[in-house]
Design an enzyme around this catalytic site. Structure first.
Site, short mmCIF file in Angstrom:
data_model
loop_
_atom_site.label_atom_id
_atom_site.label_comp_id
_atom_site.label_asym_id
_atom_site.label_seq_id
_atom_site.Cartn_x
_atom_site.Cartn_y
_atom_site.Cartn_z
N TYR A 13 77.65 -14.89 -7.89
CA TYR A 13 77.42 -16.28 -8.21
C TYR A 13 78.67 -17.15 -8.04
O TYR A 13 78.60 -18.37 -8.11
CB TYR A 13 76.99 -16.35 -9.67
CG TYR A 13 75.84 -17.25 -9.91
CD1 TYR A 13 74.54 -16.78 -9.74
CD2 TYR A 13 76.02 -18.56 -10.31
CE1 TYR A 13 73.48 -17.61 -9.97
CE2 TYR A 13 74.96 -19.39 -10.54
CZ TYR A 13 73.69 -18.91 -10.37
OH TYR A 13 72.63 -19.73 -10.59
N LYS B 116 72.98 -4.02 -14.24
CA LYS B 116 72.26 -3.31 -13.18
C LYS B 116 73.18 -2.19 -12.69
O LYS B 116 73.37 -1.96 -11.49
CB LYS B 116 71.92 -4.33 -12.08
CG LYS B 116 70.87 -3.89 -11.13
CD LYS B 116 69.47 -3.84 -11.71
CE LYS B 116 68.56 -3.24 -10.67
NZ LYS B 116 67.50 -2.41 -11.11
N ASP C 76 66.26 -4.90 -15.08
CA ASP C 76 64.81 -4.99 -14.81
C ASP C 76 64.01 -4.54 -16.03
O ASP C 76 62.99 -5.14 -16.39
CB ASP C 76 64.42 -4.19 -13.55
CG ASP C 76 65.16 -2.88 -13.43
OD1 ASP C 76 66.31 -2.90 -13.01
OD2 ASP C 76 64.58 -1.85 -13.80
N ASP D 155 71.42 -15.77 -15.41
CA ASP D 155 70.71 -16.94 -14.88
C ASP D 155 69.21 -16.70 -14.92
O ASP D 155 68.44 -17.52 -15.42
CB ASP D 155 71.19 -17.17 -13.44
CG ASP D 155 70.67 -18.47 -12.86
OD1 ASP D 155 70.42 -19.40 -13.64
OD2 ASP D 155 70.51 -18.55 -11.63
#
Ligand code: NAD
Length: 409
Positions: free
Chosen positions: A163, A230, A276, A300
């Site tokens: 980002y 992640k 997830d 985000d």
């Protein structure tokens, strides 16, 4: 005199500056000077509504012993008209000097190569944590069965990750050079025409973000902190984020206990979830989660998904906080088509103002507002966005809604 000195030199009678002590704690006088940026589009409408509600709550909670002195800082269209610049240096220095400010939405100027003013503010002030409390306000329409089970506070890292905007277009000389370096020196087999983006994550910047989340959990007596990452796939960036987070929690002298620790008593649980899975958990077992700390991109996505779960971005508050300054802001944009119509929902900015009051340590005033907001909504006189979702509700103006909130305090 620099513009930096000038805002503190111009404080209104009775107002004093907020300072930060040697330990990094905010020192708040009874009559602090606090900055505000009105914002573009619907900004002036929601700012006026928010000011009414915040001032009323402070007055009611402290019976005049405390009050906020609002000092305007120019940004966006208003600044451009007055100074020729969209984000004057005086505004940046003003926020740094005042330490705390509330900001309406700013339109991203079109053309001329302007970056978003919001992103610029975050970068130049090093506001490294984006904080989004997600809690259900009774009466707000929600798409899930038990929105009341959601009570989470997200701490999203604001400065690193894919980002951070370090990327080069496919086929550009920079991208080709990076690809060639990786293929020649590091044994990768990238397509020479690939676009390239870089995902930096550092121990220092992870620790300062996670520290803010841990300190918050301690101060607020929260039951758990979850590191969302992640790291199963991106081991050295996202995985390291998790490891550095656990490492920091372990430095707190036993105040945090890993999930499943049988010996743990009265400690805050520190746990982690793969991003997830966290999206599933947020829907299926929201009550199991309290404070969440996560890298930029995960943060985000999850911030907006959770906001939708309790009724959408129109009511979601936010803040961007660093070591030197804190900027509280509505999470939606400037909705130009409703500018000047006194029509939109001021809830997001009002609740960001609640965060500001909590940041000052003025909990007595902060806690009056969500209840009053909820009562105003349940009384059925609401702005257009809620009116079209609540059966039998009557649409009222932004300013009228704010007056209702004050009446319900
Ligand atoms: P937006 O959030 O302004 O509008 C999206 C939709 O939500 C529109 O239909 C709008 O009418 C509605 N909406 C927004 N706020 C509302 C409120 N308080 N009550 C009821 N309805 C509301 O997003 P956009 O149209 O993509 O962006 C408009 C401008 O705002 C752009 O220039 C964008 O760059 C800027 N922006 C600023 C911020 C910020 O200041 N933090 C955030 C997002 C977008």
């Amino acid at each position: 005199m620099t513009s930096n000195e000038s805002i503190l030199a111009k404080l209104p009678a009775g107002a004093s500056a907020i300072t930060i002590d040697a330990a990094g704690a905010l020192v708040v006088p009874d009559q602090p000077a606090v900055g505000f940026i009105e914002g573009d589009g619907i900004g002036p409408d929601i700012w006026a509504a928010t000011r009414l509600v915040l001032d009323a709550a402070v007055s009611k909670a402290f019976s005049g012993a405390r009050r906020l002195h609002w000092l305007e800082l120019l940004a966006g269209e208003k600044a451009h008209q007055a100074t020729g610049e969209y984000l004057p240096q005086a505004t940046i220095e003003g926020i740094r000097d005042l330490k705390v400010a509330l900001k309406g939405p700013l339109t991203t100027p079109v053309g001329g190569g302007f970056r978003s003013l919001n992103v610029t503010l975050r970068q130049v002030l090093d506001l490294y944590a984006c904080i989004r409390p997600v809690r259900y306000i009774p009466g707000v329409p929600s798409p899930v069965k038990r929105p009341q089970d959601v009570d989470m506070v997200i701490f999203r890292e604001n400065t690193e990750d894919v980002y951070a905007g370090i990327e080069w277009p496919a086929g550009s000389p920079e991208a080709r050079e990076v690809v060639q370096f990786l293929n020649d020196k590091l044994g990768t087999h990238l397509d020479p025409e690939a676009a390239i983006g870089i995902k930096p994550m550092s121990r220092t910047k992870t620790r300062r973000l996670v520290r803010m989340a841990l300190e918050y959990a301690l101060a607020q007596g929260r039951p758990s902190v979850t590191l969302v990452h992640k790291g199963n796939i991106m081991k050295f960036t996202e995985g390291a984020f998790k490891d550095w987070g656990y490492e920091l929690a372990a430095e707190y002298g036993g105040k945090f206990a890993p999930e499943g620790d049988e010996a743990a008593q009265d400690q805050i649980v520190i746990k982690d979830r793969i991003a997830d899975n966290m999206f599933q958990q947020a829907l299926l077992r929201p009550a199991d989660y309290s404070v969440l700390a996560m890298p930029n991109l995960n943060g985000d996505y999850l911030s907006d998904a959770l906001a939708a779960q309790v009724g959408g971005l129109g009511m979601a508050p936010g803040a961007n906080i660093g070591d030197d300054a804190a900027l509280f802001e509505a999470t939606h944009g400037s909705a130009p088509k409703y500018a000047g119509q006194d029509k939109v929902n001021p809830g997001s900015l009002i609740l960001s103002g609640v965060m500001l009051l909590e940041h000052l340590g003025w909990a007595e005033a902060a806690q009056l507002i969500p209840t009053a907001l909820s009562k105003a909504i349940q009384a059925g006189q609401v702005t257009y966005d809620l009116a079209r979702q609540i059966e039998g509700a009557e649409e009222v103006a932004c300013s009228a809604f704010a007056r209702q909130v004050v009446e319900h305090m």
